[in-house]
Enzyme design. Sequence first.
Site, mmCIF file in Angstrom:
data_model
loop_
_atom_site.group_PDB
_atom_site.id
_atom_site.type_symbol
_atom_site.label_atom_id
_atom_site.label_comp_id
_atom_site.label_asym_id
_atom_site.label_seq_id
_atom_site.Cartn_x
_atom_site.Cartn_y
_atom_site.Cartn_z
ATOM 1 N N TYR A 20 47.546 35.019 31.954
ATOM 2 C CA TYR A 20 48.156 36.146 32.654
ATOM 3 C C TYR A 20 49.292 36.756 31.832
ATOM 4 O O TYR A 20 49.383 37.974 31.669
ATOM 5 C CB TYR A 20 48.674 35.658 34.016
ATOM 6 C CG TYR A 20 49.506 36.656 34.768
ATOM 7 C CD1 TYR A 20 48.916 37.732 35.423
ATOM 8 C CD2 TYR A 20 50.895 36.529 34.833
ATOM 9 C CE1 TYR A 20 49.692 38.649 36.120
ATOM 10 C CE2 TYR A 20 51.667 37.429 35.524
ATOM 11 C CZ TYR A 20 51.058 38.490 36.166
ATOM 12 O OH TYR A 20 51.826 39.394 36.840
ATOM 13 N N GLY A 34 50.563 26.243 32.849
ATOM 14 C CA GLY A 34 51.203 27.492 32.416
ATOM 15 C C GLY A 34 52.529 27.788 33.082
ATOM 16 O O GLY A 34 53.043 28.901 32.996
#
Length: 323
Positions: A144, A278
């Site tokens: 992302y 992440g």
Amino acid sequence: MTGGAGFIGSHVADALVARGDAVVVLDDLSNGVTENVPSAATFIEGDVRSAADIARAFDAFKEIGDGSPATGVCHIAGQASTFRSFDSPSWDMEVNGVGTARMLEAARERTISTFVFASSMTAYGPPPALPVTEDMPCEAISYYGVTKYAAERAVLIAGANSDGTMRSVAFRMFNVFGPRQSLTNPYQGVLGIFLGRILRGDEILIFGDGDQTRDFVYVGDVADAWVRALDRPPETPVALNLGTGTRITMTALWRRIASVCGRDPETYPHSHQGPRLGDQRHMQADISKAQEVLGWIPGTSLEVGLGRTVAWAKQALEDTSAK
Ligand code: UD1
């Protein structure tokens, strides 16, 4: 604008409509709901990956207001979850990367003079120091973050290559919170998740030790920055942090929300799981550049913003249970 049926986009749409701008909202309703779109805006259901859907939105613009074509674009629609980008990096890249490129192509073919884009603090990855300034390296650690950064660069390059016809601004938004934030979606911002769970009496789940920090900025202040960017976009394409310059740990956050909701944090049920993929450890924005370029000051404290958000959330949950 795109994404105007979602959380942040609908607040930007509200701010534009409130001052009398003609607004077309393009949104595929993957996260948003039509009730979020202000009634004075024209809603077009469509996908930012589709050039045909984007063209329909631009065409719709000519039917409203004084009939002139659109001059500004706020591109907010996107795949918005760091965590979900790990499930499908290709989907994340299509929506955030290709979708933005399509919007830029459409803008280039038209008379767009200002293009403002929703980038993210996740573009930075773990910063070398706090608070994070815009000139620090962008070394995203989630798909992302990578696609938001790629799209942001595309937006700034498009501005730089427009021979001065289109100005571009990318907002690296930190953790935006406020009314209309999802209280149920486990893939959206943590403040809404904690608040929804506390109001329903559910256990709080903390990923990691809870000492990670985030910079929470109120959505009304964020909408104000977007309006300023449309009104006075700088000549040079620029990426700007939108945060507050403060940070809070996840443990302090849920405890604070519990207190505001009248629950005792000492006894409120909570548990820990391993950190998420992440996940960034600490984030805090340096906002001096946004202040300098746009004259933007986020005036809403966490306390005030949280109070408004809790009041909205209580009403929203009551309305849902009454249905
Ligand atoms: C969030 C947004 C991201 C946006 C960025 C900047 C999501 C999922 N992420 O990133 O789209 O670009 O802000 O505005 O919306 N956590 C818990 N328990 C939970 C949920 C989360 O402990 O139930 C933790 C997370 O592991 C993380 C922190 O809270 O450490 C913040 O999480 P979250 O708001 O989901 O995502 P960000 O990575 O900060």
